[in-house]
Design a protein around this motif. Sequence first.
Motif, PDB file in Angstrom:
ATOM      1  N   ILE A 289       0.870  -1.177   0.000  1.00 27.61           N
ATOM      2  CA  ILE A 289       0.000   0.000   0.000  1.00 27.61           C
ATOM      3  C   ILE A 289       0.904   1.223   0.000  1.00 27.61           C
ATOM      4  O   ILE A 289       1.599   1.499   0.982  1.00 27.61           O
ATOM      5  N   GLY A 290       0.918   1.949  -1.098  1.00 25.83           N
ATOM      6  CA  GLY A 290       1.762   3.125  -1.220  1.00 25.83           C
ATOM      7  C   GLY A 290       1.052   4.353  -0.704  1.00 25.83           C
ATOM      8  O   GLY A 290       0.209   4.920  -1.383  1.00 25.83           O
ATOM      9  N   GLY A 291       1.376   4.758   0.513  1.00 31.06           N
ATOM     10  CA  GLY A 291       0.706   5.909   1.123  1.00 31.06           C
ATOM     11  C   GLY A 291      -0.143   5.468   2.299  1.00 31.06           C
ATOM     12  O   GLY A 291      -0.952   4.547   2.180  1.00 31.06           O
ATOM     13  N   GLY A 292       0.048   6.127   3.422  1.00 33.24           N
ATOM     14  CA  GLY A 292      -0.739   5.796   4.612  1.00 33.24           C
ATOM     15  C   GLY A 292      -1.945   6.708   4.711  1.00 33.24           C
ATOM     16  O   GLY A 292      -2.867   6.606   3.927  1.00 33.24           O
ATOM     17  N   GLY A 293      -1.917   7.648   5.645  1.00 30.00           N
ATOM     18  CA  GLY A 293      -3.085   8.505   5.836  1.00 30.00           C
ATOM     19  C   GLY A 293      -4.270   7.696   6.327  1.00 30.00           C
ATOM     20  O   GLY A 293      -4.174   6.497   6.598  1.00 30.00           O
ATOM     21  N   MET A 294      -5.401   8.358   6.415  1.00 30.38           N
ATOM     22  CA  MET A 294      -6.584   7.671   6.947  1.00 30.38           C
ATOM     23  C   MET A 294      -7.048   6.530   6.052  1.00 30.38           C
ATOM     24  O   MET A 294      -7.378   5.445   6.526  1.00 30.38           O
ATOM     25  N   VAL A 295      -7.065   6.758   4.736  1.00 31.32           N
ATOM     26  CA  VAL A 295      -7.607   5.747   3.825  1.00 31.32           C
ATOM     27  C   VAL A 295      -6.651   4.567   3.681  1.00 31.32           C
ATOM     28  O   VAL A 295      -7.053   3.404   3.799  1.00 31.32           O
ATOM     29  N   GLY A 296      -5.367   4.844   3.436  1.00 29.53           N
ATOM     30  CA  GLY A 296      -4.405   3.759   3.261  1.00 29.53           C
ATOM     31  C   GLY A 296      -4.267   2.898   4.504  1.00 29.53           C
ATOM     32  O   GLY A 296      -4.209   1.658   4.418  1.00 29.53           O
ATOM     33  N   THR A 297      -4.210   3.523   5.682  1.00 29.44           N
ATOM     34  CA  THR A 297      -4.056   2.767   6.924  1.00 29.44           C
ATOM     35  C   THR A 297      -5.337   1.996   7.257  1.00 29.44           C
ATOM     36  O   THR A 297      -5.275   0.864   7.744  1.00 29.44           O
ATOM     37  N   THR A 298      -6.484   2.609   6.984  1.00 28.77           N
ATOM     38  CA  THR A 298      -7.746   1.893   7.194  1.00 28.77           C
ATOM     39  C   THR A 298      -7.849   0.683   6.268  1.00 28.77           C
ATOM     40  O   THR A 298      -8.366  -0.373   6.655  1.00 28.77           O
ATOM     41  N   LEU A 299      -7.341   0.827   5.041  1.00 28.76           N
ATOM     42  CA  LEU A 299      -7.327  -0.304   4.111  1.00 28.76           C
ATOM     43  C   LEU A 299      -6.507  -1.454   4.681  1.00 28.76           C
ATOM     44  O   LEU A 299      -6.948  -2.618   4.656  1.00 28.76           O
ATOM     45  N   ALA A 300      -5.316  -1.149   5.210  1.00 30.40           N
ATOM     46  CA  ALA A 300      -4.483  -2.197   5.817  1.00 30.40           C
ATOM     47  C   ALA A 300      -5.198  -2.842   7.000  1.00 30.40           C
ATOM     48  O   ALA A 300      -5.198  -4.077   7.152  1.00 30.40           O
ATOM     49  N   ALA A 301      -5.840  -2.009   7.832  1.00 27.05           N
ATOM     50  CA  ALA A 301      -6.557  -2.536   8.991  1.00 27.05           C
ATOM     51  C   ALA A 301      -7.720  -3.433   8.565  1.00 27.05           C
ATOM     52  O   ALA A 301      -7.974  -4.482   9.172  1.00 27.05           O
ATOM     53  N   ALA A 302      -8.438  -3.033   7.513  1.00 28.74           N
ATOM     54  CA  ALA A 302      -9.572  -3.823   7.033  1.00 28.74           C
ATOM     55  C   ALA A 302      -9.111  -5.174   6.490  1.00 28.74           C
ATOM     56  O   ALA A 302      -9.800  -6.191   6.642  1.00 28.74           O
ATOM     57  N   MET A 303      -7.936  -5.197   5.863  1.00 31.21           N
ATOM     58  CA  MET A 303      -7.406  -6.466   5.359  1.00 31.21           C
ATOM     59  C   MET A 303      -7.070  -7.422   6.500  1.00 31.21           C
ATOM     60  O   MET A 303      -7.263  -8.632   6.385  1.00 31.21           O
ATOM     61  N   THR A 304      -6.570  -6.879   7.606  1.00 36.18           N
ATOM     62  CA  THR A 304      -6.208  -7.743   8.737  1.00 36.18           C
ATOM     63  C   THR A 304      -7.420  -8.441   9.321  1.00 36.18           C
ATOM     64  O   THR A 304      -7.299  -9.503   9.939  1.00 36.18           O
ATOM     65  N   LYS A 305      -8.598  -7.846   9.146  1.00 36.30           N
ATOM     66  CA  LYS A 305      -9.820  -8.412   9.720  1.00 36.30           C
ATOM     67  C   LYS A 305     -10.597  -9.266   8.725  1.00 36.30           C
ATOM     68  O   LYS A 305     -11.664  -9.775   9.050  1.00 36.30           O
ATOM     69  N   ASN A 306     -10.055  -9.433   7.519  1.00 36.69           N
ATOM     70  CA  ASN A 306     -10.704 -10.283   6.526  1.00 36.69           C
ATOM     71  C   ASN A 306     -10.050 -11.662   6.563  1.00 36.69           C
ATOM     72  O   ASN A 306      -8.830 -11.781   6.431  1.00 36.69           O
ATOM     73  N   THR A 307     -10.837 -12.696   6.720  1.00 37.85           N
ATOM     74  CA  THR A 307     -10.289 -14.039   6.916  1.00 37.85           C
ATOM     75  C   THR A 307      -9.471 -14.514   5.717  1.00 37.85           C
ATOM     76  O   THR A 307      -8.508 -15.271   5.873  1.00 37.85           O
ATOM     77  N   THR A 308      -9.812 -14.057   4.527  1.00 36.56           N
ATOM     78  CA  THR A 308      -9.091 -14.479   3.328  1.00 36.56           C
ATOM     79  C   THR A 308      -7.782 -13.725   3.153  1.00 36.56           C
ATOM     80  O   THR A 308      -6.804 -14.265   2.626  1.00 36.56           O
ATOM     81  N   LEU A 309      -7.734 -12.473   3.611  1.00 33.62           N
ATOM     82  CA  LEU A 309      -6.557 -11.631   3.388  1.00 33.62           C
ATOM     83  C   LEU A 309      -5.650 -11.506   4.609  1.00 33.62           C
ATOM     84  O   LEU A 309      -4.545 -10.979   4.497  1.00 33.62           O
ATOM     85  N   ALA A 310      -6.098 -11.985   5.762  1.00 37.89           N
ATOM     86  CA  ALA A 310      -5.347 -11.778   7.005  1.00 37.89           C
ATOM     87  C   ALA A 310      -3.974 -12.423   6.976  1.00 37.89           C
ATOM     88  O   ALA A 310      -3.032 -11.941   7.630  1.00 37.89           O
ATOM     89  N   ASP A 311      -3.805 -13.525   6.230  1.00 36.66           N
ATOM     90  CA  ASP A 311      -2.517 -14.219   6.206  1.00 36.66           C
ATOM     91  C   ASP A 311      -1.607 -13.736   5.079  1.00 36.66           C
ATOM     92  O   ASP A 311      -0.518 -14.271   4.883  1.00 36.66           O
ATOM     93  N   LYS A 312      -2.039 -12.720   4.324  1.00 37.57           N
ATOM     94  CA  LYS A 312      -1.212 -12.163   3.262  1.00 37.57           C
ATOM     95  C   LYS A 312      -0.086 -11.332   3.865  1.00 37.57           C
ATOM     96  O   LYS A 312      -0.201 -10.788   4.966  1.00 37.57           O
ATOM     97  N   LYS A 313       1.008 -11.231   3.117  1.00 35.28           N
ATOM     98  CA  LYS A 313       2.130 -10.416   3.548  1.00 35.28           C
ATOM     99  C   LYS A 313       1.947  -9.022   2.952  1.00 35.28           C
ATOM    100  O   LYS A 313       1.958  -8.854   1.730  1.00 35.28           O
ATOM    101  N   VAL A 314       1.754  -8.020   3.824  1.00 35.53           N
ATOM    102  CA  VAL A 314       1.381  -6.673   3.378  1.00 35.53           C
ATOM    103  C   VAL A 314       2.364  -5.652   3.929  1.00 35.53           C
ATOM    104  O   VAL A 314       2.730  -5.696   5.112  1.00 35.53           O
TER     105      VAL A 314
END
Length: 473
Positions: free
Chosen positions: A48-73
């Motif tokens: 994810i290139g760029g943090g801020g509210m949207v980029g960081t929320t995107l990373a957080a949302a991925m951690t809570k998705n059962t399919t994406l939680a084990d991805k390397k991000v």
Amino acid sequence: MLVLLRKKSGASTVTQVCGIAKRLLATISSETTTAKSSPAEEHYDIIIGGGGMVGTTLAAAMTKNTTLADKKVLLLEAAPEFKGFNASGPFLNRVSAINQSSIDLFKSIDAWPRIEAARYKAVKQMQVWEANSDALIQFQHDNFASDVACIIENNLILDAVYARVREAAPNYKVLNKARIQCVSLPRESGASNTRVQLQDGRTFSCELLIGADGGNSVVRKQMGVDVFSFNYDRMGLVANLDLNIEDGCDNSVAWQRFLPSGPIALLPLSDKQSSLVWSTTVPHARQLLAMEPSQFVDAINEAFCRQYPRPDVADKALQAVNAFFGNKGSQHLRQYPPRVSGLQERSRATFPLGFLHASSYVCNGAALVGDAAHRIHPLAGQGVNLGFGDVRHLVKTLAEGAYAGFKLGDTQHLIKYERKCLAKNVPIMIGVHGLHSVYSTQFSPVVLLRSLGLQLTENLPPIKNLFMKSAMG
């Protein structure tokens, strides 16, 4: 003599061969040493290139998705390490009006309890009115059963979503002070992965690069998509204000008045304080920024109460509309905001206003979210909410694609994300730009039409509810 010369010649040749061999071995040794000292290119599933509210929320949302939680991000954040949020400190001047859809997103990723435990202010009602006529509209749910929006400090949102990302370590990693220098996409390099190089020389590869790097997005530029953008030649001015409100009174109304130079809004922060968002001309914004605090406070109070020139035709038309719907007039409905009594020290700041929309949000190996894909005028408070909408759609699309066996950067599946976002974002962007355009003139026929439109919407609940539903996501 001939034999002697031959012997000498042979000796010279042997010497030359030995020298060449030594140099070759030295070169190989040097290359081997360099290769060992250079760090290997790290590979991630998603960057994810760029943090801020949207980029960081995107990373957080991925951690809570059962399919994406084990991805390397990997989350690349240009800013220094986030220092957290102090709920007991003074209010910060960068706030957002968060709609119900975005609140639901925070709840789904377990970020809302942290926000709720700190501080936020619920908006029960919103009043919007015209400076050149009596037209007004008020948004609220029946009997104030639920909130219209919530006003939350941007750093509090960051604090809540960063907490979720940190919990997902080591699969999810944040790299601060990391600015993207260049990007190599699969379609250009012929490789199977996207390659990212930082300004400090470090390189990474990934299946999918997500550009959350704002209006000047490096990722978007490398994607080569067409961009429609322009500046409004306006500035947004923000500040935190003290209000003259009696104890026990609830400061839960958001106020917005359309002035000839642009809209001015008060958003509640607490029972005694509100956030100012004033969109105006560049010279006026600079003038406001340079004013003494007392002069600045007077200018705000005058902006909300001053009587501006009103076309007679607009007043007569509004009287006819109100008479048709059985109202004596809009004046009896109008409320006025509490008087501003003070300015929080060092809370004034300005930012340029503009419009931007990318013709495409995706390509093979890359996707865009938030301001990297779209940017709108803040008059409707929809900017960051559109970004959070992108987050919801992208996480769902990636999870479905990964479950079905698609590669994360596969355009065939990413296009579904683009279609969902375009269907949601484009109508809102056109609507907000249209509002800015029609409220940027005092031309009498335009004042008449916009006043009639506002008053008709106020008197037709189905239409008003449609606008509310769209604004709430």
